[in-house]
Design a protein around this motif. Sequence first.
Motif, PDB file in Angstrom:
ATOM      1  N   LYS A   4     -22.670  20.367   4.077  1.00 51.78           N
ATOM      2  CA  LYS A   4     -21.733  20.474   2.933  1.00 51.78           C
ATOM      3  C   LYS A   4     -20.937  19.334   2.675  1.00 51.78           C
ATOM      4  N   LYS A   5     -20.605  18.878   1.452  1.00 56.21           N
ATOM      5  CA  LYS A   5     -19.857  17.704   1.257  1.00 56.21           C
ATOM      6  C   LYS A   5     -18.461  18.253   1.603  1.00 56.21           C
ATOM      7  N   ALA A   6     -17.719  17.379   2.383  1.00 57.55           N
ATOM      8  CA  ALA A   6     -16.385  17.576   2.782  1.00 57.55           C
ATOM      9  C   ALA A   6     -15.410  17.104   1.682  1.00 57.55           C
ATOM     10  N   LYS A   7     -14.622  17.971   1.100  1.00 55.20           N
ATOM     11  CA  LYS A   7     -13.695  17.541   0.096  1.00 55.20           C
ATOM     12  C   LYS A   7     -12.430  17.086   0.685  1.00 55.20           C
ATOM     13  N   ILE A   8     -11.941  15.980   0.302  1.00 56.11           N
ATOM     14  CA  ILE A   8     -10.459  15.344   0.905  1.00 56.11           C
ATOM     15  C   ILE A   8      -9.320  16.275   0.127  1.00 56.11           C
ATOM     16  N   THR A   9      -8.796  17.164   1.030  1.00 53.92           N
ATOM     17  CA  THR A   9      -7.704  17.858   0.327  1.00 53.92           C
ATOM     18  C   THR A   9      -6.351  17.191   0.571  1.00 53.92           C
ATOM     19  N   ALA A  10      -6.268  16.419   1.672  1.00 53.72           N
ATOM     20  CA  ALA A  10      -5.196  15.747   1.905  1.00 53.72           C
ATOM     21  C   ALA A  10      -5.463  14.150   2.848  1.00 53.72           C
ATOM     22  N   LEU A  11      -4.555  13.583   2.541  1.00 52.43           N
ATOM     23  CA  LEU A  11      -4.656  12.086   2.994  1.00 52.43           C
ATOM     24  C   LEU A  11      -3.902  12.133   4.449  1.00 52.43           C
ATOM     25  N   GLU A  12      -4.664  12.871   5.511  1.00 48.70           N
ATOM     26  CA  GLU A  12      -4.136  12.842   6.842  1.00 48.70           C
ATOM     27  C   GLU A  12      -3.976  11.623   7.569  1.00 48.70           C
ATOM     28  N   GLY A  13      -2.879  11.382   8.076  1.00 45.74           N
ATOM     29  CA  GLY A  13      -2.626  10.150   8.552  1.00 45.74           C
ATOM     30  C   GLY A  13      -2.222   8.971   7.887  1.00 45.74           C
ATOM     31  N   ALA A  14      -2.099   9.226   6.704  1.00 50.78           N
ATOM     32  CA  ALA A  14      -1.523   8.201   5.770  1.00 50.78           C
ATOM     33  C   ALA A  14      -0.091   7.692   5.704  1.00 50.78           C
ATOM     34  N   GLU A  15       0.211   6.410   5.457  1.00 53.59           N
ATOM     35  CA  GLU A  15       1.458   6.216   5.629  1.00 53.59           C
ATOM     36  C   GLU A  15       1.960   5.350   4.608  1.00 53.59           C
ATOM     37  N   MET A  16       2.959   5.256   3.900  1.00 54.47           N
ATOM     38  CA  MET A  16       3.635   4.722   2.795  1.00 54.47           C
ATOM     39  C   MET A  16       3.968   3.209   3.461  1.00 54.47           C
ATOM     40  N   THR A  17       3.541   2.217   2.800  1.00 56.24           N
ATOM     41  CA  THR A  17       4.257   0.741   3.110  1.00 56.24           C
ATOM     42  C   THR A  17       4.783   0.243   1.911  1.00 56.24           C
ATOM     43  N   GLU A  19       3.283  -2.401   0.571  1.00 57.73           N
ATOM     44  CA  GLU A  19       2.419  -2.625  -0.300  1.00 57.73           C
ATOM     45  C   GLU A  19       1.522  -1.641  -0.941  1.00 57.73           C
ATOM     46  N   GLY A  20       1.781  -0.349  -0.394  1.00 56.49           N
ATOM     47  CA  GLY A  20       1.359   0.850  -1.022  1.00 56.49           C
ATOM     48  C   GLY A  20       0.887   1.634   0.064  1.00 56.49           C
ATOM     49  N   LEU A  21      -0.035   2.872  -0.316  1.00 53.23           N
ATOM     50  CA  LEU A  21      -0.226   3.792   0.650  1.00 53.23           C
ATOM     51  C   LEU A  21      -1.188   3.253   1.680  1.00 53.23           C
ATOM     52  N   SER A  22      -1.086   3.239   2.839  1.00 51.94           N
ATOM     53  CA  SER A  22      -2.049   2.636   3.998  1.00 51.94           C
ATOM     54  C   SER A  22      -2.664   3.856   4.445  1.00 51.94           C
ATOM     55  N   TYR A  23      -4.134   4.046   4.289  1.00 54.38           N
ATOM     56  CA  TYR A  23      -5.060   5.023   4.735  1.00 54.38           C
ATOM     57  C   TYR A  23      -6.331   4.425   5.344  1.00 54.38           C
ATOM     58  N   LYS A  24      -6.345   4.726   6.648  1.00 55.44           N
ATOM     59  CA  LYS A  24      -7.500   4.372   7.405  1.00 55.44           C
ATOM     60  C   LYS A  24      -7.423   2.711   7.387  1.00 55.44           C
ATOM     61  N   ASP A  46       4.847  11.949  -4.228  1.00 53.13           N
ATOM     62  CA  ASP A  46       4.922  11.993  -5.632  1.00 53.13           C
ATOM     63  C   ASP A  46       3.844  11.534  -6.599  1.00 53.13           C
ATOM     64  N   GLN A  47       2.927  10.965  -6.086  1.00 57.41           N
ATOM     65  CA  GLN A  47       1.756  10.190  -6.735  1.00 57.41           C
ATOM     66  C   GLN A  47       0.503  10.753  -6.496  1.00 57.41           C
ATOM     67  N   LYS A  48      -0.640  10.365  -7.194  1.00 58.35           N
ATOM     68  CA  LYS A  48      -2.040  10.713  -6.865  1.00 58.35           C
ATOM     69  C   LYS A  48      -2.717   9.615  -6.483  1.00 58.35           C
ATOM     70  N   TYR A  49      -3.539   9.415  -5.473  1.00 58.99           N
ATOM     71  CA  TYR A  49      -4.401   8.320  -4.975  1.00 58.99           C
ATOM     72  C   TYR A  49      -5.844   8.747  -5.287  1.00 58.99           C
ATOM     73  N   CYS A  50      -6.800   7.784  -5.055  1.00 62.65           N
ATOM     74  CA  CYS A  50      -8.003   8.134  -4.915  1.00 62.65           C
ATOM     75  C   CYS A  50      -8.548   7.429  -3.526  1.00 62.65           C
ATOM     76  N   PRO A  51      -9.002   8.257  -2.829  1.00 59.98           N
ATOM     77  CA  PRO A  51      -9.652   7.891  -1.307  1.00 59.98           C
ATOM     78  C   PRO A  51     -11.043   7.335  -1.699  1.00 59.98           C
ATOM     79  N   SER A  52     -11.648   7.605  -2.751  1.00 57.09           N
ATOM     80  CA  SER A  52     -12.840   6.793  -2.816  1.00 57.09           C
ATOM     81  C   SER A  52     -12.876   5.351  -3.021  1.00 57.09           C
ATOM     82  N   TYR A  53     -11.899   4.904  -3.870  1.00 57.34           N
ATOM     83  CA  TYR A  53     -11.923   3.502  -4.174  1.00 57.34           C
ATOM     84  C   TYR A  53     -10.228   2.963  -4.340  1.00 57.34           C
ATOM     85  N   ALA A  54      -9.991   1.973  -3.563  1.00 56.41           N
ATOM     86  CA  ALA A  54      -8.613   1.496  -3.525  1.00 56.41           C
ATOM     87  C   ALA A  54      -7.747   1.093  -4.358  1.00 56.41           C
ATOM     88  N   GLN A  55      -8.645   0.406  -5.341  1.00 53.97           N
ATOM     89  CA  GLN A  55      -8.093  -0.167  -6.620  1.00 53.97           C
ATOM     90  C   GLN A  55      -8.414   0.520  -7.781  1.00 53.97           C
TER      91      GLN A  55
END
Length: 96
Positions: A4-17, A19-24, A46-55
Motif C-alpha cells: 500500500k502507498k504510505a501516506k506521509i502524515t507528519a514530517l518526522e525528524g524535520a528541523e526548522m533552520t 534557510e527553511g525546514l530541513s527534512y532528510k 504553523d505552515q504546510k510543506y510538500c514532502p514530494s517537492y522541495a520548492q
Amino acid sequence: MSKKKAKITALEGAEMTSEGLSYKGVILQPIVEKCEGCERAVPFEDQKYCPSYAQPESKWKHGVCNFATHVRASVDKEGKVKVNPLKASKRAARGR
C-alpha cells in the motif's frame, strides 16, 4: 502480499533552520497558494510543506504541478492531442 502507498502524515525528524525546514537533508520551502487543497501538503508547526517537492513555487512556473492531486489536466481548445512533428512525418512517410 500487496504493498500500500504510505501516506506521509507528519514530517518526522524535520528541523526548522534559518534557510527553511530541513527534512532528510533537503531544505523544504512552504507551499504556495496554488498548492492549497493538495493531499500531499503536510502541516508542520504553523505552515504546510510538500514532502514530494522541495520548492513548490518553481514547480508551478511552467503550468500545473505534476504532483498536484487537486488539479486535473486540461485538453486544448480543439480537443486534439498534440503530436510530435518528427513522429508525424515518419508516420506519413510509412503510409500510416
